[in-house]
Design a protein around this motif. Structure first.
Motif, PDB file in Angstrom:
ATOM      1  N   ASP A 145     -77.327 -30.303 -97.346  1.00 20.52           N
ATOM      2  CA  ASP A 145     -78.779 -30.628 -97.305  1.00 20.52           C
ATOM      3  C   ASP A 145     -78.937 -31.468 -96.042  1.00 20.52           C
ATOM      4  OD1 ASP A 145     -77.976 -33.475 -97.923  1.00 20.52           O
ATOM      5  OD2 ASP A 145     -78.631 -33.309 -99.846  1.00 20.52           O
ATOM      6  N   TRP A 146     -80.191 -31.928 -95.742  1.00 22.13           N
ATOM      7  CA  TRP A 146     -80.677 -32.483 -94.551  1.00 22.13           C
ATOM      8  C   TRP A 146     -79.994 -33.819 -94.472  1.00 22.13           C
ATOM      9  CZ3 TRP A 146     -82.271 -32.469 -89.837  1.00 22.13           C
ATOM     10  CH2 TRP A 146     -82.624 -33.400 -89.007  1.00 22.13           C
ATOM     11  N   ALA A 147     -79.835 -34.497 -95.667  1.00 24.12           N
ATOM     12  CA  ALA A 147     -79.374 -35.846 -95.505  1.00 24.12           C
ATOM     13  C   ALA A 147     -77.936 -35.624 -95.099  1.00 24.12           C
ATOM     14  CB  ALA A 147     -79.453 -36.750 -96.677  1.00 24.12           C
ATOM     15  N   ALA A 148     -77.261 -34.897 -95.644  1.00 19.19           N
ATOM     16  CA  ALA A 148     -75.788 -34.800 -95.254  1.00 19.19           C
ATOM     17  C   ALA A 148     -75.684 -34.087 -93.835  1.00 19.19           C
ATOM     18  CB  ALA A 148     -75.053 -33.515 -96.199  1.00 19.19           C
ATOM     19  N   LEU A 149     -76.577 -33.466 -93.362  1.00 19.96           N
ATOM     20  CA  LEU A 149     -76.560 -32.709 -91.665  1.00 19.96           C
ATOM     21  C   LEU A 149     -76.711 -34.096 -91.000  1.00 19.96           C
ATOM     22  CD1 LEU A 149     -76.441 -30.795 -89.652  1.00 19.96           C
ATOM     23  CD2 LEU A 149     -78.886 -30.277 -89.830  1.00 19.96           C
ATOM     24  N   ARG A 150     -77.850 -34.940 -91.218  1.00 20.00           N
ATOM     25  CA  ARG A 150     -77.960 -35.986 -90.255  1.00 20.00           C
ATOM     26  C   ARG A 150     -76.838 -36.952 -90.265  1.00 20.00           C
ATOM     27  NH1 ARG A 150     -81.332 -39.058 -88.054  1.00 20.00           N
ATOM     28  NH2 ARG A 150     -83.419 -39.097 -87.571  1.00 20.00           N
ATOM     29  N   ALA A 155     -72.044 -39.027 -87.479  1.00 21.75           N
ATOM     30  CA  ALA A 155     -70.395 -39.449 -87.298  1.00 21.75           C
ATOM     31  C   ALA A 155     -69.810 -38.619 -86.175  1.00 21.75           C
ATOM     32  CB  ALA A 155     -69.811 -38.895 -88.791  1.00 21.75           C
ATOM     33  N   ALA A 156     -70.299 -37.370 -85.835  1.00 20.38           N
ATOM     34  CA  ALA A 156     -69.763 -36.603 -84.739  1.00 20.38           C
ATOM     35  C   ALA A 156     -70.119 -37.101 -83.469  1.00 20.38           C
ATOM     36  CB  ALA A 156     -69.720 -35.112 -84.910  1.00 20.38           C
ATOM     37  N   GLY A 157     -71.407 -37.898 -83.466  1.00 23.93           N
ATOM     38  CA  GLY A 157     -71.958 -38.346 -82.256  1.00 23.93           C
ATOM     39  C   GLY A 157     -72.472 -37.163 -81.534  1.00 23.93           C
ATOM     40  N   TRP A 158     -73.108 -36.060 -82.235  1.00 30.87           N
ATOM     41  CA  TRP A 158     -74.023 -35.195 -81.774  1.00 30.87           C
ATOM     42  C   TRP A 158     -75.340 -35.266 -81.839  1.00 30.87           C
ATOM     43  CZ3 TRP A 158     -70.680 -30.551 -84.120  1.00 30.87           C
ATOM     44  CH2 TRP A 158     -69.345 -30.517 -83.511  1.00 30.87           C
ATOM     45  N   ALA A 159     -76.131 -35.048 -80.722  1.00 32.57           N
ATOM     46  CA  ALA A 159     -77.624 -35.255 -80.738  1.00 32.57           C
ATOM     47  C   ALA A 159     -78.293 -33.892 -80.932  1.00 32.57           C
ATOM     48  CB  ALA A 159     -78.145 -36.063 -79.858  1.00 32.57           C
ATOM     49  N   LEU A 177     -81.615 -27.693 -82.799  1.00 37.93           N
ATOM     50  CA  LEU A 177     -82.023 -28.875 -83.314  1.00 37.93           C
ATOM     51  C   LEU A 177     -81.538 -30.285 -82.353  1.00 37.93           C
ATOM     52  CD1 LEU A 177     -82.983 -30.712 -85.915  1.00 37.93           C
ATOM     53  CD2 LEU A 177     -80.614 -30.365 -86.509  1.00 37.93           C
ATOM     54  N   HIS A 178     -82.410 -31.146 -82.239  1.00 44.61           N
ATOM     55  CA  HIS A 178     -82.388 -32.242 -81.545  1.00 44.61           C
ATOM     56  C   HIS A 178     -82.716 -33.512 -82.309  1.00 44.61           C
ATOM     57  CE1 HIS A 178     -83.136 -34.849 -77.582  1.00 44.61           C
ATOM     58  NE2 HIS A 178     -82.119 -35.260 -78.456  1.00 44.61           N
ATOM     59  N   VAL A 179     -81.717 -34.203 -82.628  1.00 46.99           N
ATOM     60  CA  VAL A 179     -81.677 -35.518 -83.409  1.00 46.99           C
ATOM     61  C   VAL A 179     -81.605 -36.583 -82.626  1.00 46.99           C
ATOM     62  CG1 VAL A 179     -81.268 -36.817 -85.565  1.00 46.99           C
ATOM     63  CG2 VAL A 179     -81.149 -34.018 -85.619  1.00 46.99           C
ATOM     64  N   GLY A 180     -82.662 -37.461 -82.179  1.00 47.88           N
ATOM     65  CA  GLY A 180     -82.680 -38.440 -81.470  1.00 47.88           C
ATOM     66  C   GLY A 180     -82.887 -39.847 -82.323  1.00 47.88           C
ATOM     67  N   ALA A 181     -82.789 -40.964 -81.752  1.00 46.79           N
ATOM     68  CA  ALA A 181     -82.850 -42.119 -82.318  1.00 46.79           C
ATOM     69  C   ALA A 181     -84.344 -42.316 -82.995  1.00 46.79           C
ATOM     70  CB  ALA A 181     -82.564 -43.478 -81.433  1.00 46.79           C
ATOM     71  N   ALA A 182     -85.293 -41.767 -82.338  1.00 49.76           N
ATOM     72  CA  ALA A 182     -86.702 -42.146 -82.699  1.00 49.76           C
ATOM     73  C   ALA A 182     -87.469 -40.749 -82.992  1.00 49.76           C
ATOM     74  CB  ALA A 182     -87.331 -42.816 -81.460  1.00 49.76           C
ATOM     75  N   THR A 209     -91.637 -33.062 -87.010  1.00 52.30           N
ATOM     76  CA  THR A 209     -91.667 -34.252 -87.833  1.00 52.30           C
ATOM     77  C   THR A 209     -90.236 -34.147 -88.894  1.00 52.30           C
ATOM     78  OG1 THR A 209     -92.773 -33.158 -89.772  1.00 52.30           O
ATOM     79  CG2 THR A 209     -93.937 -34.346 -88.183  1.00 52.30           C
ATOM     80  N   GLU A 210     -89.555 -35.085 -89.045  1.00 51.99           N
ATOM     81  CA  GLU A 210     -88.380 -35.042 -89.852  1.00 51.99           C
ATOM     82  C   GLU A 210     -88.685 -34.377 -91.211  1.00 51.99           C
ATOM     83  OE1 GLU A 210     -84.599 -37.871 -91.251  1.00 51.99           O
ATOM     84  OE2 GLU A 210     -86.099 -38.522 -89.861  1.00 51.99           O
ATOM     85  N   ARG A 211     -89.910 -34.579 -91.918  1.00 57.24           N
ATOM     86  CA  ARG A 211     -90.219 -34.174 -92.964  1.00 57.24           C
ATOM     87  C   ARG A 211     -90.093 -32.583 -93.241  1.00 57.24           C
ATOM     88  NH1 ARG A 211     -94.541 -31.618 -95.076  1.00 57.24           N
ATOM     89  NH2 ARG A 211     -95.556 -32.211 -93.209  1.00 57.24           N
TER      90      ARG A 211
END
Length: 370
Positions: A145-150, A155-159, A177-182, A209-211
């Motif tokens: 799911d999304w939580a496991a992906l995040r 853990a991998a250090g991939w953004a 997908l781009h997952v940044g700190a903010a 949006t993350e939602r």
């Protein structure tokens, strides 16, 4: 190929793929019979004795999709759902076809186990890895799911990654997908409906949006995901590109440059064809030859298939390359010709008639169905 044996195509009779192949076969003086996917998807089939059987795509037919999924009703147009069930139905249908070929002493021109692997991106990735083919790094485990992906990305250090349905095709369900700190951003052709259902759209959109992104990933994850690290692609004239290279019996004779102003290059999403000569000029003859050789190596991991479409990414430094996808039915390339002036279907028939396709299959230890 035995020129006196019946030539059978498993396909959707009204599909443009089948029509194009039949036209090429007619020009070559080869009559073709069509075994509809609707018949194969519904149950057992019989084949003519000693037939040569080409397996074409089951796509673009809602009833075939319903039958393969084992569902009571077809999906709404463009709806993305039930990919794992569809894949199980595809594998079962291919098993029935292989059994029919054994009964009839027929030759399957594409190996069903190759097709099954090519429609399972994780299995495809393993084959390419075994063949030491360059490809993007991927997460070891499929996120549930999304939580496991995040969590896995942290853990991998991939953004930046590509999230792909394991059994998808034609960019259906794919997220850049781009997952940044903010912030979280996903570029995709997925349309998220108000009721939470997902639809494959011809319009690429961006979710901020993350939602929304979580809702999409949570819908896709139960059918399986492959997550690959972002591979920065080369650009030309202000647009990034990759290559679709059709490898026929070990020959990379048809090349399409897929050019885009975004991360998704599939042509059906409104992107444009680029100029292969321009790409070759920038790469230079040695790096161009190395890129095509990598496509042949990728095809060699599926040598039971007389043709595959390899999607090759050229790195932003114009020195590296990596295989993004290998497609079982990547030969629909209208207006693209090899050095001898043959389109993709005429070139396949030429490889069959001259024995090159049989030699390619023999390199994988495959031949007439037992």
């Amino acid at each position: 190929m035995d020129h006196t044996a019946p030539l059978v195509v498993v396909g959707n009779p009204d599909n443009r793929r089948v029509g194009a192949f039949r036209a090429a076969a007619h020009a070559a003086g080869l009559p073709v019979r069509v075994l509809p996917w609707r018949v194969l998807a519904a149950g057992d089939v019989d084949l003519p004795d000693a037939a040569s059987v080409r397996i074409d795509s089951p796509g673009e037919d809602a009833e075939v999709d319903r039958l393969l999924r084992g569902a009571d009703r077809p999906l709404a147009h463009g709806e993305i759902s039930g990919a794992a069930a569809w894949y199980a139905g595809l594998c079962a249908a291919l098993d029935r076809l292989a059994a029919a070929a054994r009964r009839a002493g027929a030759t399957l021109l594409n190996d069903p186990t190759d097709i099954a692997a090519l429609f399972d991106k994780r299995a495809c990735q393993r084959r390419l890895a075994a063949g030491q083919v360059a490809q993007p790094a991927a997460l070891d485990a499929a996120p549930a799911d999304w939580a496991a992906l995040r969590s896995a990305l942290a853990a991998a250090g991939w953004a930046r990654v590509f999230v792909k349905p394991v059994h998808g095709s034609s960019a259906s369900g794919v997220l850049a997908l781009h997952v940044g700190a903010a912030r979280v951003q996903a570029v995709t052709s997925v349309e998220l409906a108000a009721d939470g259902r997902l639809f494959n759209s011809l319009r690429v959109r961006t979710y901020h949006t993350e939602r929304e992104v979580a809702s999409i990933v949570d819908r896709l994850a139960p059918d399986g995901l492959l997550v690959q690290r972002w591979f920065p692609k080369a650009g030309l004239h202000g647009r990034v590109f990759d290559l679709r290279v059709l490898v026929i019996a070990g020959e990379p004779g048809h090349v399409v440059v897929r050019s885009s102003d975004g991360p998704l290059t599939n042509l059906h999403l409104g992107n444009r064809r680029g100029d292969p000569a321009a790409v070759r000029a920038v790469l230079g003859p040695q790096r161009w030859a190395a890129a095509l050789t990598e496509c042949v190596r990728a095809a060699g991991c599926f040598a039971g298939s007389p043709h595959v479409g390899v999607d090759l990414m050229i790195g932003s430094d114009w020195r590296r390359h990596a295989v993004a996808e290998v497609n079982a039915f990547g030969d629909l390339l209208p207006g693209v010709y090899d050095a001898a002036g043959r389109d993709s279907y005429a070139a396949q028939l030429h490889a069959m008639r001259t024995g090159r396709a049989a030699d390619w299959r023999a390199s994988a230890g495959l031949g007439r169905a037992a």
